[in-house]
Design an enzyme around this catalytic site. Structure first.
Site, mmCIF file in Angstrom:
data_model
loop_
_atom_site.group_PDB
_atom_site.id
_atom_site.type_symbol
_atom_site.label_atom_id
_atom_site.label_comp_id
_atom_site.label_asym_id
_atom_site.label_seq_id
_atom_site.Cartn_x
_atom_site.Cartn_y
_atom_site.Cartn_z
ATOM 1 C CG HIS A 38 -4.070 -4.477 11.873
ATOM 2 N ND1 HIS A 38 -2.938 -5.001 11.306
ATOM 3 C CD2 HIS A 38 -3.821 -3.145 12.043
ATOM 4 C CE1 HIS A 38 -2.042 -4.032 11.140
ATOM 5 N NE2 HIS A 38 -2.549 -2.906 11.584
ATOM 6 N NE ARG A 62 -7.113 0.299 10.912
ATOM 7 C CZ ARG A 62 -5.852 0.126 10.529
ATOM 8 N NH1 ARG A 62 -5.012 1.150 10.535
ATOM 9 N NH2 ARG A 62 -5.418 -1.047 10.126
ATOM 10 C CG MET A 91 8.842 24.411 -2.007
ATOM 11 S SD MET A 91 7.713 25.304 -3.080
ATOM 12 C CE MET A 91 6.607 26.041 -1.915
ATOM 13 C CE LYS A 122 -0.292 -0.202 5.047
ATOM 14 N NZ LYS A 122 -1.126 -0.641 6.183
#
Ligand code: PLP
Length: 385
Positions: A164, A136, A310, A38
């Site tokens: 989990h 969750r 930046m 992921k």
């Protein structure tokens, strides 16, 4: 091949990922490894990492979102893919058509999904998520029987069941033990041995091999990062960090005693000093909180001084170095090494956040076991379909 003209890049060692995978495959014995890719493989580049994992025996990839799963399918990844998070009604038929396994996160989700099923297509593959204490997503432990009955009564292809852990990476095991107990009571109700049971994240896979069940879901440690300092000191094998971050000096000058540098003029030079400018800043993920963090240049540790801008930042040198000199921000140079952990401590966060905050402006360049030359550069816009 895509070329990059700025020297700032993240070098991803696919060999390191392969070694970490092998360590988990050996540790887990008969259980298989579900590779969690992921969030663009925790910032390492989902496509190249997935291909490497598949070439080395992984059969099931796990992602967080339906869009990530579809991205992999659109890139011709044919391994099984599991979406760990929630999927909406509009995705059900797509999951059936594209052979994507989705997670049943509640009784409500099951009845929603059932209404969306398209009869003419292959049946929807699901894994049932049980909430044993993370609070969750997942069906409650006292809803498990109802969920199993509902699945049996409808046209789902029931492939897996999982939970989990909230605290597998911590020394205090009170909640963990409670979750294991809840899990066991759930597994007692399951009488189908073809359903894959998987409960362990990296921390649990390392610390509790007895809970490996049919598979372990390994994320962070595939990338060579320990889930927590507690796990790192307790583990009995070595991880190989896969990501290093490097750039080159683009400008060098002497700053005079009493002068200040960067925005806000907050850093004052005490005595004449060589200062180099690096082409990396907070828009690359090198957050302003990293001011003072050291980098490796010419084999030495030197600090980032003044505010990080930046796109650029400044470092203090102990002697004049040329433009083009290599700078290692994360990883090894000579005998010295800067670990992701050090950045995490500096930013008062966990190591998971570090590779995830490196933005897509930083190209991911691959070293090691790459079969396909098209993987040697990670296209920065890789997540746009
Ligand atoms: C992210 C995630 C994992 C992987 O956890 P790591 O700590 O990175 O190994 C496993 N399972 C679920 C449900 C996850 O969301």
């Amino acid at each position: 091949m895509t070329e990059f003209y700025r020297p700032t890049k993240a070098v991803i060692s696919l060999d390191a990922i392969k070694k970490n995978l092998t360590a988990f495959q050996e540790k887990s014995g008969r259980s298989s490894v579900i590779a969690v890719v992921k969030a663009d493989a925790y910032g390492h580049g989902m496509l190249a990492v997935s291909k490497t994992l598949i070439e080395n025996g992984v059969q099931l990839l796990a992602v967080a979102t339906p869009d990530e799963a579809l991205y992999l399918r659109n890139q011709e990844i044919r391994a099984e893919i599991l979406v760990l998070g929630a999927t909406p009604a509009s995705f059900i038929a797509v999951a059936q058509r594209r052979n994507i396994i989705v997670t049943a996160i509640s009784l409500e989700w099951l009845s929603m999904a059932e209404k969306q099923l398209v009869e003419e297509l292959d049946s929807l593959k699901i894994h049932l998520k049980i909430d044993t204490g993370m609070r969750r997503i997942g069906v409650q432990t006292d809803e498990v029987e109802e969920a199993l009955d509902f699945i049996a009564d409808h046209d789902f292809s029931f492939k897996g069941i999982f939970t989990h852990f909230a605290t597998a990476d911590e020394q205090d095991s009170s909640l963990f033990d409670q979750q294991v107990k809840a899990l066991n009571s759930v597994l007692d109700k399951l009488d189908d041995s073809s359903v894959m049971v998987h409960v362990s994240n990296s921390a649990a896979a390392i610390m509790h091999p007895e809970l490996a069940c049919d598979a372990v879901r390994v994320g962070i440690s595939l990338y060579g990062i320990a889930p927590s300092p507690y796990v790192e000191q307790a583990m009995d094998f070595k991880l190989h960090p896969a990501l290093s971050l490097e750039t080159e000096i683009i400008h060098v000058k002497k700053v005079k005693a009493g002068e200040t540098l960067s925005y806000g003029a907050t850093y004052r030079v005490e005595q004449d000093q060589w200062v180099a400018t690096l082409p990396i800043g907070y828009a690359d993920g090198m957050l302003r909180g990293l001011q003072g963090q050291e980098v490796l240049v010419a084999g030495q540790r030197v600090p980032i001084i003044g505010r990080i801008c930046m796109d650029q930042c400044m470092i203090r040198l102990s002697k004049k170095l040329p433009v083009g000199e290599k700078v290692q921000l994360i990883g090894k140079q000579g005998k010295r090494e800067i670990f992701i952990d050090e950045w995490a401590r500096k930013l008062e966060t966990i190591p998971y956040e570090i590779p995830c905050i490196l933005t897509k402006r930083v190209p991911r360049v691959y070293s090691g076991a790459v079969e396909n030359s098209d993987l040697s550069f990670h296209k920065p816009d890789i997540m746009v379909r």
